[in-house]
Scaffold this active site. Structure first.
Site, short mmCIF file in Angstrom:
data_model
loop_
_atom_site.label_atom_id
_atom_site.label_comp_id
_atom_site.label_asym_id
_atom_site.label_seq_id
_atom_site.Cartn_x
_atom_site.Cartn_y
_atom_site.Cartn_z
N ASP A 1 50.44 -15.50 -77.51
CA ASP A 1 51.10 -15.66 -76.21
C ASP A 1 52.39 -14.85 -76.24
OD1 ASP A 1 50.58 -18.24 -73.99
OD2 ASP A 1 52.34 -16.93 -73.75
N GLU B 1 42.16 -30.16 -65.72
CA GLU B 1 43.38 -30.71 -66.31
C GLU B 1 43.24 -32.23 -66.30
OE1 GLU B 1 46.93 -28.97 -64.62
OE2 GLU B 1 46.01 -26.99 -64.64
N HIS C 1 33.89 -27.50 -54.95
CA HIS C 1 34.65 -28.72 -55.19
C HIS C 1 35.69 -28.92 -54.09
CE1 HIS C 1 33.68 -28.01 -59.72
NE2 HIS C 1 32.62 -28.33 -59.01
N CYS D 1 18.38 -31.92 -34.89
CA CYS D 1 19.39 -32.89 -35.37
C CYS D 1 20.69 -32.27 -35.87
CB CYS D 1 18.80 -33.75 -36.48
SG CYS D 1 17.53 -34.85 -35.89
N1 NAD Z 1 44.30 -24.90 -66.17
C1 NAD Z 1 43.03 -25.22 -66.16
O1 NAD Z 1 42.66 -26.37 -66.28
C2 NAD Z 1 41.96 -24.15 -65.98
C3 NAD Z 1 40.62 -24.52 -65.96
C4 NAD Z 1 39.64 -23.55 -65.82
C5 NAD Z 1 40.02 -22.22 -65.69
N2 NAD Z 1 41.34 -21.89 -65.69
C6 NAD Z 1 41.67 -20.48 -65.55
O2 NAD Z 1 42.24 -20.04 -66.78
C7 NAD Z 1 43.26 -19.10 -66.55
C8 NAD Z 1 44.53 -19.56 -67.23
O3 NAD Z 1 44.99 -20.76 -66.65
P1 NAD Z 1 46.12 -21.62 -67.32
O4 NAD Z 1 46.31 -22.83 -66.50
O5 NAD Z 1 45.86 -21.78 -68.80
O6 NAD Z 1 47.39 -20.65 -67.13
P2 NAD Z 1 48.83 -20.73 -67.81
O7 NAD Z 1 49.73 -19.97 -66.91
O8 NAD Z 1 49.17 -22.13 -68.19
O9 NAD Z 1 48.65 -19.97 -69.19
C9 NAD Z 1 48.58 -18.59 -69.29
C10 NAD Z 1 49.33 -18.15 -70.53
O10 NAD Z 1 49.14 -16.75 -70.68
C11 NAD Z 1 50.32 -16.24 -71.27
N3 NAD Z 1 50.39 -14.78 -71.09
C12 NAD Z 1 50.69 -14.09 -69.97
N4 NAD Z 1 50.66 -12.76 -70.24
C13 NAD Z 1 50.31 -12.62 -71.55
C14 NAD Z 1 50.11 -11.48 -72.41
N5 NAD Z 1 50.26 -10.24 -71.97
N6 NAD Z 1 49.74 -11.73 -73.69
C15 NAD Z 1 49.59 -12.98 -74.14
N7 NAD Z 1 49.78 -14.08 -73.37
C16 NAD Z 1 50.14 -13.90 -72.09
C17 NAD Z 1 51.43 -16.98 -70.53
O11 NAD Z 1 52.64 -16.92 -71.22
C18 NAD Z 1 50.84 -18.39 -70.45
O12 NAD Z 1 51.25 -19.15 -71.56
C19 NAD Z 1 43.35 -18.95 -65.03
O13 NAD Z 1 42.60 -17.84 -64.62
C20 NAD Z 1 42.74 -20.22 -64.52
O14 NAD Z 1 42.18 -20.01 -63.24
C21 NAD Z 1 42.31 -22.82 -65.85
#
Ligand code: NAD
Length: 439
Positions: free
Chosen positions: A19, A150, A206, A257
């Site tokens: 990250d 989440e 959803h 219908c």
């Molecule tokens: N949150 C969920 O429950 C969930 C569920 C299914 C899918 N998603 C998808 O997953 C993706 C991520 O969601 P999230 O909630 O984890 O996002 P988030 O913003 O919590 O996490 C993303 C992370 O990526 C890091 N990041 C950004 N640029 C970076 C780089 N160049 N190198 C390394 N790290 C980098 C950020 O610092 C951050 O910690 C999204 O596309 C979302 O739609 C999320």
């Protein structure tokens, strides 16, 4: 994604978490979750203690020692709905630069929700340029969406409905799927953009479910009805309500219908000054869909057209609000020469309101309907398969190379030739070189 990192480690993999956020890395490195998520602190703590998870901000170093890279960065959404893909682009370039210094096989999987087209259009060119490799022998790419919610992310990871992998080739899919070998869930190997669309279709659906339940609930409340009880009983119907029924792309709905009952519900809501934009948008959406088929035919240049199906469904001669009558009206209105074949409809036997409806909408219907499928096909260039009319199984043998097929139902008898299009409300132009079966 800390849940994904932790669950993959728990499955026995050595995971390096990368990250750009130093604070996040410090927390995870100490085995403390940066997000509130049931069970995550405990799992992450255990995995870090067992040295199954390490963290770094050095993408190149991490990629260098791994066989797979899973990208989970979240592209921020702009106000107009488009996504800022800069985050993903930076990550993929870094991964590419790291791969330029090695030659071992590597698969890059995008877990972030990714719009169709972005992988092939933006990410693969960047990855290939930075790595100096071509996707194929030593490099694989996949779209591998997450279905974690989440609040129940760990449980969702361990018990997914399925694993969907949209991959550049089978080798890439195999390499990625090895990471999920412990999961007891069906695996779907699809094209990258199909995987993207499965994720978007899921989340959009959803959202529709929530909005639908809330609009029904709002109408119920206004009328002094217990909406909870209504929807509880509604959900008991696993045949038509909570089921795969009505969830395949095809043609519009109709009949006596569904349109009537939608209009009635929207009217009641309006009477009570209730906004129900979701319910109110369904008939316009259906109209657009019927018009799309008319437009598809017109784009082909006013060719002679056969419509297989006129009544609203198989086994019924009900023409009232049949979407095929609407389609026929639209085509005739644009001067398209139309022939109709529907063994369910014998015009001489159509009576009462059914007769009045068809006379109002298709006054010359008797001249359009033929009772022989072969003769109908001989007279046309374009065949619209609207319904699984009796005798449809013989269609592949009856089609000739002049025919372009617009399959609105996905007829199995049309076989593999049509199948790739069938799910999209298929168009099979003979010009594609894929001659219809039997011709
Ligand atoms: N949150 C969920 O429950 C969930 C569920 C299914 C899918 N998603 C998808 O997953 C993706 C991520 O969601 P999230 O909630 O984890 O996002 P988030 O913003 O919590 O996490 C993303 C992370 O990526 C890091 N990041 C950004 N640029 C970076 C780089 N160049 N190198 C390394 N790290 C980098 C950020 O610092 C951050 O910690 C999204 O596309 C979302 O739609 C999320």
């Amino acid at each position: 994604s800390t849940p994904t990192t932790s669950c993959l480690a728990a499955a026995g993999h050595d995971v390096v978490g990368v990250d750009v956020d130093r604070h996040k890395l410090d927390l995870v490195g100490q085995g403390r979750s940066p997000i509130r998520e049931p069970g995550l602190d405990e799992l992450l703590g255990r995995m870090v203690a067992e040295k199954r998870i390490r963290v770094t901000d050095d993408t190149a170093a991490a990629v260098g020692e791994c066989a797979r890279s899973l990208i989970c960065v979240g592209p921020p959404s702009r106000r107009n709905g488009s996504l800022e893909s800069g985050f993903l682009e930076r990550v993929i370039e870094k991964i590419g630069q790291a791969l330029a210094t090695t030659s071992a096989y590597h698969v890059v999987a995008v877990r972030s929700t990714l719009l169709p087209g972005v992988l092939a259009g933006t990410l693969v060119p960047l990855l290939e340029k930075a790595s100096g490799r071509r996707v194929g022998d030593t490099l694989g790419v996949c779209v591998n969406p997450e279905f974690l919610r989440e609040g129940s992310a760990i449980r969702d990871f361990e018990r997914p409905p399925f694993t969907v992998v949209g991959s550049s080739d089978a080798k890439a899919a195999d390499a990625l799927l090895a990471a999920y070998a412990h999961l007891d869930a069906p695996v779907h190997r699809v094209l990258p953009d199909e995987a993207s669309m499965v994720k978007y279709a899921s989340n959009n659906f959803h959202a529709i479910k929530v909005a639908f339940a809330n609009e029904i609930g709002a109408v119920c409340r206004q009328l002094g009805i217990d909406g909870q009880r209504v929807m509880t009983v509604f959900c008991e119907d696993r045949e038509l309500n909570i089921s795969p029924r009505y969830l395949r792309p095809g043609f519009g709905f109709g009949g006596s219908c569904l349109p009537k009952d939608l209009r009635a519900m929207v009217y009641v809501a309006k009477e009570h000054d209730l906004a129900t934009p979701l319910l109110g948008s369904i008939l316009p959406s259906n109209d657009h869909h019927i018009q799309r088929v008319v437009d598809t035919v017109l784009e082909m240049g006013k060719k002679r057209v056969a419509l297989l199906g006129l009544s609203f469904k198989v086994g019924s001669d009900d023409l009232r609000e049949s979407p095929f009558v609407r389609l026929a009206e639209g085509l005739i209105g644009k001067g398209v020469p139309l022939h109709v074949y529907d063994p369910d409809v014998t015009i001489g036997n159509v009576f009462g309101r059914n007769k009045a409806y068809v006379e109002e909408h298709l006054p010359h219907v008797a001249q359009l309907i033929a009772d022989d499928l072969q003769q109908t096909l001989d007279a046309v260039d374009v065949v619209i398969v609207g319904k699984k009319v009796a005798g449809i199984d013989a269609l592949p043998e009856l089609l000739r190379s002049q025919h372009t097929v617009i399959d609105l139902v996905g007829i199995p008898a049309l076989g593999d030739v049509l199948r790739p299009w069938a799910s999209m409300g298929a168009v099979l132009p003979s010009a594609t070189g894929l001659a219809p079966v039997g011709s």
